[in-house]
Design an enzyme around this catalytic site. Structure first.
Site, PDB file in Angstrom:
ATOM      1  N   CYS A 126      -2.622  -1.373 -10.151  1.00  0.00           N
ATOM      2  CA  CYS A 126      -2.783   0.010  -9.674  1.00  0.00           C
ATOM      3  C   CYS A 126      -3.716   0.804 -10.601  1.00  0.00           C
ATOM      4  O   CYS A 126      -3.489   0.873 -11.808  1.00  0.00           O
ATOM      5  CB  CYS A 126      -1.418   0.703  -9.600  1.00  0.00           C
ATOM      6  SG  CYS A 126      -1.599   2.399  -9.022  1.00  0.00           S
ATOM      7  N   MET A 150       0.855  -1.198   0.000  1.00  0.00           N
ATOM      8  CA  MET A 150       0.000   0.000   0.000  1.00  0.00           C
ATOM      9  C   MET A 150       0.890   1.246   0.000  1.00  0.00           C
ATOM     10  O   MET A 150       1.583   1.520   0.989  1.00  0.00           O
ATOM     11  CB  MET A 150      -0.915   0.028   1.229  1.00  0.00           C
ATOM     12  CG  MET A 150      -2.059  -0.974   1.168  1.00  0.00           C
ATOM     13  SD  MET A 150      -3.168  -0.814   2.576  1.00  0.00           S
ATOM     14  CE  MET A 150      -2.216  -1.605   3.864  1.00  0.00           C
TER      15      MET A 150
HETATM   16  C1  LIG Z   1      -3.621   3.633   0.266  1.00  0.00           C
HETATM   17  C2  LIG Z   1      -3.519   2.407  -0.619  1.00  0.00           C
HETATM   18  C3  LIG Z   1      -2.370   2.222  -1.363  1.00  0.00           C
HETATM   19  C4  LIG Z   1      -2.240   1.093  -2.190  1.00  0.00           C
HETATM   20  N1  LIG Z   1      -1.078   0.894  -2.875  1.00  0.00           N
HETATM   21  C5  LIG Z   1      -0.894  -0.255  -3.579  1.00  0.00           C
HETATM   22  C6  LIG Z   1       0.360  -0.568  -4.166  1.00  0.00           C
HETATM   23  O1  LIG Z   1       1.349   0.185  -4.070  1.00  0.00           O
HETATM   24  N2  LIG Z   1       0.451  -1.744  -4.860  1.00  0.00           N
HETATM   25  C7  LIG Z   1      -0.612  -2.615  -4.981  1.00  0.00           C
HETATM   26  O2  LIG Z   1      -0.487  -3.672  -5.615  1.00  0.00           O
HETATM   27  N3  LIG Z   1      -1.795  -2.342  -4.416  1.00  0.00           N
HETATM   28  C8  LIG Z   1      -1.964  -1.209  -3.704  1.00  0.00           C
HETATM   29  N4  LIG Z   1      -3.149  -0.985  -3.065  1.00  0.00           N
HETATM   30  C9  LIG Z   1      -4.214  -2.002  -3.127  1.00  0.00           C
HETATM   31  C10 LIG Z   1      -4.096  -2.992  -1.955  1.00  0.00           C
HETATM   32  O3  LIG Z   1      -2.892  -3.712  -2.031  1.00  0.00           O
HETATM   33  C11 LIG Z   1      -5.286  -3.980  -1.939  1.00  0.00           C
HETATM   34  O4  LIG Z   1      -5.271  -4.715  -3.133  1.00  0.00           O
HETATM   35  C12 LIG Z   1      -6.639  -3.279  -1.817  1.00  0.00           C
HETATM   36  O5  LIG Z   1      -6.593  -2.270  -0.830  1.00  0.00           O
HETATM   37  C13 LIG Z   1      -7.747  -4.284  -1.477  1.00  0.00           C
HETATM   38  O6  LIG Z   1      -7.466  -4.968  -0.284  1.00  0.00           O
HETATM   39  P1  LIG Z   1      -8.138  -4.528   1.137  1.00  0.00           P
HETATM   40  O7  LIG Z   1      -9.627  -4.526   0.938  1.00  0.00           O
HETATM   41  O8  LIG Z   1      -7.672  -5.564   2.105  1.00  0.00           O
HETATM   42  O9  LIG Z   1      -7.645  -3.146   1.437  1.00  0.00           O
HETATM   43  C14 LIG Z   1      -3.299   0.145  -2.268  1.00  0.00           C
HETATM   44  C15 LIG Z   1      -4.455   0.349  -1.504  1.00  0.00           C
HETATM   45  C16 LIG Z   1      -4.577   1.461  -0.687  1.00  0.00           C
HETATM   46  C17 LIG Z   1      -5.831   1.631   0.144  1.00  0.00           C
END
Ligand SMILES: Cc1cc2nc3c(=O)[nH]c(=O)nc-3n(C[C@H](O)[C@H](O)[C@H](O)COP(=O)(O)O)c2cc1C
Length: 322
Positions: free
Chosen positions: A105, A21
Protein backbone atom coordinates in the site's frame (compact mmCIF):
# COMPACT_ATOMS: atom_id res chain seq x y z
CA UNK A 1 -2.47 -22.39 -19.00
CA UNK A 2 -3.36 -21.77 -15.35
CA UNK A 3 -2.91 -24.86 -13.22
CA UNK A 4 -4.66 -25.51 -9.96
CA UNK A 5 -2.65 -24.45 -6.91
CA UNK A 6 -2.47 -26.27 -3.61
CA UNK A 7 -1.65 -24.27 -0.47
CA UNK A 8 -1.66 -26.56 2.55
CA UNK A 9 -5.25 -27.91 2.75
CA UNK A 10 -6.60 -25.37 0.28
CA UNK A 11 -6.93 -26.21 -3.41
CA UNK A 12 -7.35 -23.23 -5.69
CA UNK A 13 -8.98 -24.57 -8.84
CA UNK A 14 -8.73 -21.33 -10.80
CA UNK A 15 -5.85 -19.03 -9.83
CA UNK A 16 -7.77 -16.01 -11.08
CA UNK A 17 -7.80 -13.56 -8.18
CA UNK A 18 -9.85 -10.46 -7.43
CA UNK A 19 -7.41 -7.88 -6.01
CA UNK A 20 -7.93 -6.44 -2.56
CA UNK A 21 -9.13 -2.86 -3.14
CA UNK A 22 -10.04 -0.56 -0.26
CA UNK A 23 -13.46 0.97 -0.82
CA UNK A 24 -14.15 -1.39 -3.74
CA UNK A 25 -13.73 -5.09 -2.97
CA UNK A 26 -16.49 -5.24 -0.38
CA UNK A 27 -18.95 -8.09 0.10
CA UNK A 28 -21.36 -7.15 -2.72
CA UNK A 29 -18.57 -6.67 -5.27
CA UNK A 30 -16.73 -9.82 -4.20
CA UNK A 31 -19.93 -11.84 -4.58
CA UNK A 32 -20.60 -10.38 -8.01
CA UNK A 33 -17.02 -11.17 -9.15
CA UNK A 34 -17.32 -14.65 -7.71
CA UNK A 35 -20.51 -15.21 -9.71
CA UNK A 36 -18.50 -14.47 -12.86
CA UNK A 37 -15.76 -16.96 -12.02
CA UNK A 38 -13.21 -15.19 -9.81
CA UNK A 39 -11.31 -18.09 -8.23
CA UNK A 40 -10.14 -16.33 -5.06
CA UNK A 41 -11.22 -13.02 -3.55
CA UNK A 42 -9.62 -10.86 -0.87
CA UNK A 43 -11.15 -8.44 1.59
CA UNK A 44 -10.14 -4.80 1.58
CA UNK A 45 -7.04 -4.40 3.74
CA UNK A 46 -7.59 -4.15 7.48
CA UNK A 47 -5.35 -2.69 10.15
CA UNK A 48 -3.65 -5.12 12.53
CA UNK A 49 -3.89 -2.45 15.24
CA UNK A 50 -7.63 -2.14 14.61
CA UNK A 51 -8.04 -5.91 14.93
CA UNK A 52 -6.24 -6.21 18.25
CA UNK A 53 -8.22 -3.22 19.57
CA UNK A 54 -11.38 -5.04 18.41
CA UNK A 55 -12.50 -1.99 16.49
CA UNK A 56 -16.04 -2.45 15.09
CA UNK A 57 -15.33 -0.79 11.77
CA UNK A 58 -12.33 -3.05 11.20
CA UNK A 59 -14.55 -6.08 11.76
CA UNK A 60 -17.07 -4.81 9.28
CA UNK A 61 -14.40 -4.92 6.53
CA UNK A 62 -13.44 -8.51 7.38
CA UNK A 63 -16.86 -10.14 7.39
CA UNK A 64 -17.68 -12.44 4.51
CA UNK A 65 -20.31 -14.99 3.51
CA UNK A 66 -19.66 -18.69 2.94
CA UNK A 67 -20.38 -18.31 -0.80
CA UNK A 68 -17.24 -16.18 -1.14
CA UNK A 69 -14.81 -18.97 -0.29
CA UNK A 70 -11.97 -19.32 -0.91
CA UNK A 71 -11.41 -15.88 0.58
CA UNK A 72 -8.37 -14.18 2.04
CA UNK A 73 -8.35 -11.52 4.73
CA UNK A 74 -5.61 -8.98 4.09
CA UNK A 75 -3.93 -7.30 7.06
CA UNK A 76 -1.42 -4.46 7.28
CA UNK A 77 0.72 -3.08 10.07
CA UNK A 78 4.26 -2.31 11.19
CA UNK A 79 4.94 -4.32 14.31
CA UNK A 80 5.59 -8.08 13.85
CA UNK A 81 4.07 -8.91 17.24
CA UNK A 82 0.83 -6.98 16.55
CA UNK A 83 0.52 -8.51 13.09
CA UNK A 84 0.97 -11.98 14.59
CA UNK A 85 -1.67 -11.36 17.27
CA UNK A 86 -4.12 -9.95 14.76
CA UNK A 87 -3.57 -12.82 12.31
CA UNK A 88 -4.16 -15.36 15.06
CA UNK A 89 -7.33 -13.53 16.04
CA UNK A 90 -8.58 -13.53 12.43
CA UNK A 91 -7.84 -17.24 12.10
CA UNK A 92 -9.68 -18.09 15.31
CA UNK A 93 -12.65 -15.77 14.97
CA UNK A 94 -13.34 -15.74 11.23
CA UNK A 95 -11.68 -18.81 9.76
CA UNK A 96 -11.04 -17.41 6.27
CA UNK A 97 -9.15 -19.62 3.80
CA UNK A 98 -6.08 -17.40 3.55
CA UNK A 99 -4.37 -14.66 5.51
CA UNK A 100 -2.56 -12.13 3.33
CA UNK A 101 0.09 -9.62 4.37
CA UNK A 102 0.03 -6.22 2.71
CA UNK A 103 3.48 -4.93 1.75
CA UNK A 104 2.31 -2.79 -1.13
CA UNK A 105 0.00 0.00 0.00
CA UNK A 106 1.42 3.40 -1.04
CA UNK A 107 -1.18 5.57 0.74
CA UNK A 108 0.56 8.28 2.88
CA UNK A 109 -1.59 7.55 5.95
CA UNK A 110 -0.32 3.94 5.89
CA UNK A 111 3.33 4.43 4.93
CA UNK A 112 3.71 7.23 7.50
CA UNK A 113 3.15 4.54 10.15
CA UNK A 114 5.83 2.35 8.57
CA UNK A 115 3.26 -0.08 7.17
CA UNK A 116 2.29 -1.25 3.66
CA UNK A 117 4.93 -0.49 1.02
CA UNK A 118 7.14 1.31 3.59
CA UNK A 119 8.20 -2.15 4.76
CA UNK A 120 9.91 -2.69 1.39
CA UNK A 121 12.54 -0.23 2.69
CA UNK A 122 13.23 -2.57 5.62
CA UNK A 123 13.59 -6.14 4.41
CA UNK A 124 14.64 -7.51 7.84
CA UNK A 125 11.30 -6.22 9.17
CA UNK A 126 9.45 -7.74 6.22
CA UNK A 127 10.97 -11.10 7.01
CA UNK A 128 10.37 -10.71 10.76
CA UNK A 129 6.68 -9.97 10.14
CA UNK A 130 6.26 -12.98 7.87
CA UNK A 131 8.06 -15.24 10.35
CA UNK A 132 6.12 -14.05 13.38
CA UNK A 133 2.77 -14.46 11.62
CA UNK A 134 3.79 -17.83 10.17
CA UNK A 135 4.66 -19.05 13.65
CA UNK A 136 1.14 -18.50 15.00
CA UNK A 137 -1.26 -19.25 12.14
CA UNK A 138 -2.01 -22.58 10.53
CA UNK A 139 -3.95 -21.20 7.55
CA UNK A 140 -2.17 -20.62 4.22
CA UNK A 141 -0.23 -17.35 4.47
CA UNK A 142 0.24 -15.18 1.39
CA UNK A 143 1.78 -11.76 0.78
CA UNK A 144 1.41 -8.96 -1.73
CA UNK A 145 4.32 -6.72 -2.65
CA UNK A 146 5.23 -3.95 -5.07
CA UNK A 147 8.48 -3.65 -7.05
CA UNK A 148 10.09 -1.55 -4.33
CA UNK A 149 9.93 1.86 -2.72
CA UNK A 150 11.18 3.86 -5.71
CA UNK A 151 12.99 3.21 -8.95
CA UNK A 152 16.39 3.37 -7.25
CA UNK A 153 15.35 0.61 -4.86
CA UNK A 154 13.75 -2.27 -6.74
CA UNK A 155 13.75 -5.01 -4.11
CA UNK A 156 11.04 -7.41 -5.33
CA UNK A 157 13.55 -10.22 -6.01
CA UNK A 158 15.10 -10.04 -2.53
CA UNK A 159 11.74 -9.49 -0.83
CA UNK A 160 10.30 -12.54 -2.58
CA UNK A 161 13.18 -14.71 -1.36
CA UNK A 162 12.86 -13.41 2.21
CA UNK A 163 9.14 -14.17 2.18
CA UNK A 164 9.67 -17.64 0.76
CA UNK A 165 12.27 -18.40 3.43
CA UNK A 166 9.90 -17.13 6.10
CA UNK A 167 7.28 -19.68 5.06
CA UNK A 168 4.86 -17.68 2.88
CA UNK A 169 2.92 -20.05 0.60
CA UNK A 170 2.10 -17.72 -2.28
CA UNK A 171 3.17 -14.27 -3.38
CA UNK A 172 1.50 -11.59 -5.50
CA UNK A 173 3.58 -8.94 -7.25
CA UNK A 174 2.25 -5.62 -8.50
CA UNK A 175 5.36 -4.43 -10.33
CA UNK A 176 5.11 -0.70 -9.79
CA UNK A 177 7.07 1.17 -7.13
CA UNK A 178 5.35 2.77 -4.17
CA UNK A 179 6.35 6.21 -5.47
CA UNK A 180 4.71 5.44 -8.80
CA UNK A 181 1.40 4.70 -7.07
CA UNK A 182 -0.70 3.85 -10.15
CA UNK A 183 1.08 5.91 -12.81
CA UNK A 184 3.06 4.57 -15.75
CA UNK A 185 2.90 0.92 -16.70
CA UNK A 186 3.37 -2.12 -14.50
CA UNK A 187 6.75 -3.67 -15.41
CA UNK A 188 5.75 -7.24 -16.24
CA UNK A 189 9.38 -8.22 -16.92
CA UNK A 190 9.94 -8.03 -13.16
CA UNK A 191 7.23 -10.67 -12.61
CA UNK A 192 9.23 -12.98 -14.84
CA UNK A 193 12.45 -12.28 -12.95
CA UNK A 194 10.88 -12.79 -9.53
CA UNK A 195 9.22 -16.01 -10.70
CA UNK A 196 12.60 -17.39 -11.79
CA UNK A 197 14.05 -16.86 -8.30
CA UNK A 198 11.42 -18.57 -6.12
CA UNK A 199 9.66 -21.92 -5.85
CA UNK A 200 6.38 -20.79 -4.28
CA UNK A 201 3.59 -19.77 -6.71
CA UNK A 202 3.70 -16.21 -7.99
CA UNK A 203 0.56 -14.30 -8.96
CA UNK A 204 1.07 -11.52 -11.49
CA UNK A 205 -0.86 -8.30 -11.07
CA UNK A 206 -1.05 -4.94 -12.82
CA UNK A 207 -2.90 -3.51 -15.82
CA UNK A 208 -4.90 -6.59 -16.89
CA UNK A 209 -7.94 -5.09 -18.56
CA UNK A 210 -8.90 -7.69 -21.16
CA UNK A 211 -8.69 -11.44 -21.84
CA UNK A 212 -5.80 -10.69 -24.21
CA UNK A 213 -3.87 -8.95 -21.41
CA UNK A 214 -4.45 -11.95 -19.13
CA UNK A 215 -3.07 -14.38 -21.66
CA UNK A 216 -0.13 -12.09 -22.45
CA UNK A 217 0.83 -11.82 -18.79
CA UNK A 218 0.68 -15.59 -18.32
CA UNK A 219 2.73 -16.21 -21.46
CA UNK A 220 5.29 -13.45 -20.99
CA UNK A 221 6.00 -13.96 -17.32
CA UNK A 222 5.32 -17.64 -16.60
CA UNK A 223 3.40 -16.60 -13.49
CA UNK A 224 1.15 -19.17 -11.80
CA UNK A 225 -1.99 -17.08 -11.74
CA UNK A 226 -3.24 -13.56 -12.22
CA UNK A 227 -4.89 -10.93 -10.06
CA UNK A 228 -7.27 -8.32 -11.39
CA UNK A 229 -8.17 -5.05 -9.75
CA UNK A 230 -9.33 -1.96 -11.63
CA UNK A 231 -10.13 -3.91 -14.79
CA UNK A 232 -13.04 -5.60 -13.01
CA UNK A 233 -14.64 -2.42 -11.67
CA UNK A 234 -17.80 -1.95 -13.75
CA UNK A 235 -16.79 -5.05 -15.73
CA UNK A 236 -16.94 -8.02 -13.33
CA UNK A 237 -17.69 -10.32 -16.29
CA UNK A 238 -13.99 -9.90 -17.15
CA UNK A 239 -13.33 -13.02 -15.04
CA UNK A 240 -15.77 -15.07 -17.14
CA UNK A 241 -14.35 -13.64 -20.37
CA UNK A 242 -10.77 -14.47 -19.35
CA UNK A 243 -11.67 -18.04 -18.43
CA UNK A 244 -13.52 -18.46 -21.72
CA UNK A 245 -10.62 -17.05 -23.73
CA UNK A 246 -8.01 -19.18 -21.99
CA UNK A 247 -10.09 -22.33 -22.42
CA UNK A 248 -11.58 -21.81 -25.88
CA UNK A 249 -9.03 -19.53 -27.50
CA UNK A 250 -11.69 -17.15 -28.78
CA UNK A 251 -12.87 -13.80 -27.50
CA UNK A 252 -16.40 -13.73 -26.11
CA UNK A 253 -18.89 -11.20 -27.46
CA UNK A 254 -19.11 -8.00 -25.41
CA UNK A 255 -22.12 -7.90 -23.06
CA UNK A 256 -25.36 -6.43 -24.38
CA UNK A 257 -26.94 -3.45 -22.67
CA UNK A 258 -29.48 -5.82 -21.08
CA UNK A 259 -26.66 -7.96 -19.63
CA UNK A 260 -25.02 -4.88 -18.12
CA UNK A 261 -28.37 -3.84 -16.65
CA UNK A 262 -28.86 -7.30 -15.13
CA UNK A 263 -25.47 -7.18 -13.39
CA UNK A 264 -26.03 -3.57 -12.31
CA UNK A 265 -29.32 -4.38 -10.59
CA UNK A 266 -28.01 -7.63 -9.09
CA UNK A 267 -25.10 -5.68 -7.57
CA UNK A 268 -27.50 -2.99 -6.35
CA UNK A 269 -29.66 -5.62 -4.62
CA UNK A 270 -26.62 -7.05 -2.82
CA UNK A 271 -25.74 -3.55 -1.77
CA UNK A 272 -29.18 -3.18 -0.25
CA UNK A 273 -28.84 -6.47 1.65
CA UNK A 274 -25.37 -5.80 3.03
CA UNK A 275 -25.39 -2.13 4.01
CA UNK A 276 -27.65 0.03 6.15
CA UNK A 277 -29.79 2.14 3.85
CA UNK A 278 -28.03 5.39 4.76
CA UNK A 279 -24.64 4.19 3.40
CA UNK A 280 -25.69 1.84 0.63
CA UNK A 281 -26.25 4.53 -2.01
CA UNK A 282 -23.00 6.41 -1.55
CA UNK A 283 -20.95 3.23 -1.44
CA UNK A 284 -22.48 2.09 -4.72
CA UNK A 285 -21.76 5.25 -6.72
CA UNK A 286 -18.26 4.30 -7.90
CA UNK A 287 -19.50 0.94 -9.13
CA UNK A 288 -22.66 2.41 -10.67
CA UNK A 289 -20.67 4.97 -12.67
CA UNK A 290 -18.22 2.32 -13.83
CA UNK A 291 -20.98 0.04 -15.16
CA UNK A 292 -22.27 2.70 -17.55
CA UNK A 293 -18.89 4.11 -18.62
CA UNK A 294 -18.79 4.73 -22.35
CA UNK A 295 -22.54 4.29 -22.87
CA UNK A 296 -24.73 6.97 -24.46
CA UNK A 297 -26.09 9.28 -21.78
CA UNK A 298 -23.66 7.99 -19.11
CA UNK A 299 -22.32 11.44 -18.23
CA UNK A 300 -25.80 12.74 -17.42
CA UNK A 301 -26.69 9.62 -15.44
CA UNK A 302 -23.46 9.92 -13.45
CA UNK A 303 -24.25 13.54 -12.66
CA UNK A 304 -27.72 12.63 -11.44
CA UNK A 305 -26.49 9.60 -9.47
CA UNK A 306 -23.88 11.70 -7.70
CA UNK A 307 -26.65 13.92 -6.41
CA UNK A 308 -28.82 10.95 -5.40
CA UNK A 309 -29.51 10.69 -1.66
CA UNK A 310 -30.08 6.95 -1.51
CA UNK A 311 -30.10 3.65 -3.31
CA UNK A 312 -33.78 3.91 -4.26
CA UNK A 313 -33.08 7.06 -6.23
CA UNK A 314 -30.13 5.39 -7.97
CA UNK A 315 -32.39 2.45 -8.85
CA UNK A 316 -35.01 4.79 -10.29
CA UNK A 317 -32.45 6.69 -12.38
CA UNK A 318 -30.89 3.47 -13.64
CA UNK A 319 -34.26 1.98 -14.58
CA UNK A 320 -34.98 4.97 -16.78
CA UNK A 321 -31.46 4.81 -18.23
CA UNK A 322 -31.42 1.13 -19.10
C1 LIG B 1 -9.11 1.88 -5.11
C2 LIG B 1 -7.97 0.90 -4.89
C3 LIG B 1 -7.80 0.37 -3.63
C4 LIG B 1 -6.76 -0.55 -3.39
N1 LIG B 1 -6.64 -1.11 -2.15
C5 LIG B 1 -5.71 -2.09 -1.94
C6 LIG B 1 -5.67 -2.81 -0.72
O1 LIG B 1 -6.46 -2.59 0.21
N2 LIG B 1 -4.70 -3.77 -0.60
C7 LIG B 1 -3.81 -4.06 -1.61
O2 LIG B 1 -2.95 -4.94 -1.46
N3 LIG B 1 -3.86 -3.40 -2.78
C8 LIG B 1 -4.79 -2.45 -2.98
N4 LIG B 1 -4.87 -1.84 -4.20
C9 LIG B 1 -3.97 -2.27 -5.29
C10 LIG B 1 -4.62 -3.39 -6.12
O3 LIG B 1 -4.81 -4.54 -5.34
C11 LIG B 1 -3.74 -3.75 -7.35
O4 LIG B 1 -2.49 -4.21 -6.88
C12 LIG B 1 -3.51 -2.56 -8.28
O5 LIG B 1 -4.71 -1.86 -8.50
C13 LIG B 1 -2.92 -3.03 -9.62
O6 LIG B 1 -3.77 -3.96 -10.25
P1 LIG B 1 -4.80 -3.52 -11.44
O7 LIG B 1 -3.98 -2.83 -12.50
O8 LIG B 1 -5.41 -4.80 -11.89
O9 LIG B 1 -5.77 -2.56 -10.82
C14 LIG B 1 -5.88 -0.91 -4.44
C15 LIG B 1 -6.07 -0.36 -5.72
C16 LIG B 1 -7.10 0.54 -5.95
C17 LIG B 1 -7.29 1.09 -7.34
Amino acid sequence: MMKRLVLKDLTIEKPLFLAPMAGISDKPFRQICKSFGAGVVYTEFVSADGIVRENDRTFHYMRFDECERPIGVQIFGHDPETLARSARYVEEQLQPDIIDLNFGCPVPKVVKCGAGSAILKELPRLEAIARSVRAVVTLPLTAKIRAGWDKGHIVAREAAKCLEQAGIELLTLHPRTSKQQYSGEADWSLIREVKAGIRIPLIGNGDIKSPGDARKMLEETGCDGIMIGRGAIGKPWLFRDILHYLQEGELPLPPERADIAETFFRHLELQEVHYPLMYAGNLFKTHASAYVRGMDGAAHLRYEMNRAKDLDRIRELAKTFF
